[in-house]
Design an enzyme around this catalytic site. Structure first.
Site, PDB file in Angstrom:
ATOM      1  N   GLY A 178      24.668  44.024 -21.218  1.00  0.00           N
ATOM      2  CA  GLY A 178      24.848  45.385 -21.725  1.00  0.00           C
ATOM      3  C   GLY A 178      25.673  45.403 -23.010  1.00  0.00           C
ATOM      4  O   GLY A 178      25.547  44.522 -23.865  1.00  0.00           O
ATOM      5  N   SER A 179      26.539  46.380 -23.123  1.00  0.00           N
ATOM      6  CA  SER A 179      27.268  46.605 -24.375  1.00  0.00           C
ATOM      7  C   SER A 179      28.270  45.512 -24.718  1.00  0.00           C
ATOM      8  O   SER A 179      28.762  45.470 -25.854  1.00  0.00           O
ATOM      9  CB  SER A 179      27.993  47.951 -24.315  1.00  0.00           C
ATOM     10  OG  SER A 179      27.055  49.012 -24.253  1.00  0.00           O
ATOM     11  N   THR A 180      28.600  44.629 -23.762  1.00  0.00           N
ATOM     12  CA  THR A 180      29.513  43.529 -24.099  1.00  0.00           C
ATOM     13  C   THR A 180      28.879  42.567 -25.093  1.00  0.00           C
ATOM     14  O   THR A 180      29.571  41.720 -25.665  1.00  0.00           O
ATOM     15  CB  THR A 180      29.931  42.750 -22.832  1.00  0.00           C
ATOM     16  OG1 THR A 180      28.765  42.268 -22.157  1.00  0.00           O
ATOM     17  CG2 THR A 180      30.740  43.628 -21.896  1.00  0.00           C
TER      18      THR A 180
END
Length: 575
Positions: free
Chosen positions: A296-298
């Site tokens: 995801g956004s990591t």
């Protein structure tokens, strides 16, 4: 005359008989001589072996398995002496009247003992009970049951129990590694058993004192990279978070950015390797190394790093995200709100899907993939842990726009928590990748530069804003400036991505000026208290790193200390 003729005619017959008799005697003599030669010379070894089978006994001298320590010399796995009881079933069959007291001392049902003896009566050796204490072994021998014998073995014991279970692993009853470090380094830890020779009578009673044939060679010791103090603290905080959010599972890994060593590696749920009754498959997986997730956004910091490295973008380059959604063919990429015009730093601070999508499509997917490969995504970390997953980084000849978009914000690929921590450690070391190690290092490896130094520094500064004013505010650490990125990914179900099953992730570095720790926390399927990474995983990062930095003696950031004092004074005045 007749009488004389009879005597004369009988001489040939007597001679023939004498010749036969001599032949028989000679043949018998030759046979005896041959047999003597055969016994003494030709079949000597065979006969000796047959005799030895009836009188000579070889017993194994158990080799002491090597001790596993943490980096400070605290034992994580040790071998303790135990007693194993065995017997010759034929001897026990002759004393059936004593089976009752023997079963009571062994803490077995008499019927179970009787069944084991009768089913194995054709054998000369059966185990009756393994891994008893030396005191219990002495009590059994005090019964003086004919044919009952004991031998010394070792049993593996794990002082830290469930706290280090996933990393250290365990052995079977014969001290052969089955999981974790015990399996991966089994040849190193396992010694070579010795051998002693005894002369015994047919009932197994000692007739002559034993003679050492081969000495036992103990296994080698192993010192892991983890700090048991940090391991306990990380385990406690992760367990508390998984329980609070009623999550399905959780993982945490902490790396030393300067050396590449793993300082803590914990998972939930866990198990106690000293109690085999709890050993269920879902508890035994080291999820940090074996389980994969869509980050995801990591992953967005690496999309930004690729954009900066391309030369087309700088920290303050504007990116228009209006009107908060973006049509790509039949699909739509959305932000949680319309952020309007953002600079590159704010794209990361606000975690704008549209912002990173536009940058990825502008620089081209090849540049993004190259960056991901360089920081270790889709490749084994090389720690040598059994069952390590390599994750998945797709390779295609042609990429659609939506595939590039989803890749830019962490979908369509998978990583392990350890891979993600390694990638963040590259940012922390200003672009240098060092190999990850589960074994304590005496010399720090030089590493390889895989990212431009200034690009890494710029991304680190952006990660600070995520914690200060973005979705990672709950990851703040008092007296230290830290940076990181939250991630929330939907899990794949039978009908595509689920709207009710999520993974909350936080990946960060501390302290940000000179990063020492890279930490990744994963909370799998939280069901209470929210599911976003900023709500579930970020608070764990804050608590774990606050204690870890102090335990490691990292000097606090003076600016952060002064800010904390001013905040305390304001709160005191208002109160």
């Amino acid at each position: 005359m007749n009488h004389k003729n009879k005597l004369t005619s009988g001489k040939p017959s007597n001679r023939w008989r004498l010749a036969v008799l001599k032949s028989i005697i000679l043949l018998a003599g030759l046979t005896i001589v041959y047999r003597v030669v055969d016994l003494q010379l030709l079949d000597r070894h065979f006969l000796q072996n047959e005799g030895d089978k009836r009188s000579v006994r070889y017993e194994k001298i158990p080799a002491h398995r090597g001790v596993i320590f943490d980096r400070n010399g605290k034992p994580l796995a040790v071998s303790t002496p135990v007693i194993t009881v065995w017997a010759d079933p034929s001897d026990l069959l002759a004393v059936k009247e004593r089976w009752g007291e023997l079963a009571r001392q062994l803490k077995m049902n008499k019927s179970t003992l009787a069944k084991r003896i009768t089913e194995n009566q054709s054998k000369e050796f059966i185990y009756l009970k393994r891994h008893l204490t030396p005191e219990q072994g002495q009590q059994l021998m005090a019964l003086k049951v004919p044919g009952l014998q004991i031998m010394e073995e070792h049993r593996r014991y794990y002082p830290a129990g469930e706290v280090t279970a996933h990393l250290v692993g365990f052995t079977d009853i014969d001290e052969t590694g089955q999981e974790g470090i015990e399996l991966g380094y089994n040849k190193w830890l396992k010694g070579t058993p010795g051998k002693v020779r005894y002369l015994k009578d047919r009932r197994g009673n000692l007739a002559k004192q034993g003679e050492l044939v081969e000495s036992a060679q103990p296994g080698k010791e192993l010192m892991l990279s983890i700090d048991l103090g940090l391991q306990y603290m990380a385990y406690r905080e992760l367990k508390r978070a998984v329980g609070h959010h009623k999550a399905r599972a959780g993982s945490l890994v902490m790396l030393d950015v300067e050396t590449g060593e793993v300082l803590a590696m914990v998972n939930q749920p866990s198990y106690n390797p000293n109690n085999r009754a709890e050993m269920k498959a879902y508890r035994m997986r080291n999820r940090v190394v074996t389980d994969v997730l869509e980050p995801g956004s990591t992953l967005k910091p690496f999309t930004v790093a690729a954009a900066l490295e391309s030369g087309k973008y700088e920290k303050d380059t504007p990116v228009n995200t209006t009107p908060g959604y973006m049509r790509i063919g039949h699909d739509t990429v959305r932000d949680i709100r319309n952020y309007g015009q953002l600079d590159v730093t704010s794209v990361l601070t606000k975690s704008s899907n549209i912002g990173v999508t536009k940058m990825a499509m502008d620089i081209g997917v090849d540049n993004l993939l190259d960056m991901l490969r360089r920081v270790g995504i889709g490749q084994a970390t090389g720690v040598g842990f059994p069952g390590e997953s390599t994750g998945y980084l797709p390779y295609r000849d042609r990429w659609s726009n939506i595939e590039v978009a989803t890749l830019s914000f962490g979908y369509g690929l998978t990583v392990t928590p350890l891979q993600l921590a390694q990638a963040y450690s590259v940012l922390g070391s200003k672009g240098i990748m060092r190999p990850i190690s589960l074994i304590k290092r005496d010399v720090t490896p030089k590493g390889v530069r895989v990212m431009d130094r200034q690009v890494a520094k710029d991304v680190l500064e952006m990660l600070v804003t995520v914690v200060q004013s973005g979705s990672g505010r709950r990851a703040k650490v008092q007296s230290y400036q830290v940076g990181g990125k939250t991630g929330t990914a939907r899990k794949v179900g039978s009908n595509g991505y689920s709207n009710s099953r999520h993974i909350g992730v936080f990946a960060g570095l501390a302290p940000i000026d000179n990063p020492r720790l890279a930490t990744v926390i994963v909370i799998d399927e939280p069901t209470e208290g929210g599911y976003y990474g900023g709500l579930t995983a970020a608070p764990v990062f804050s608590k774990v790193n606050a204690r870890a930095l102090r335990m490691l003696g990292v000097t606090p950031d003076q600016k952060e200390v002064l800010t904390a004092r001013r905040d305390d004074e304001k709160l005191g005045g208002a109160g």
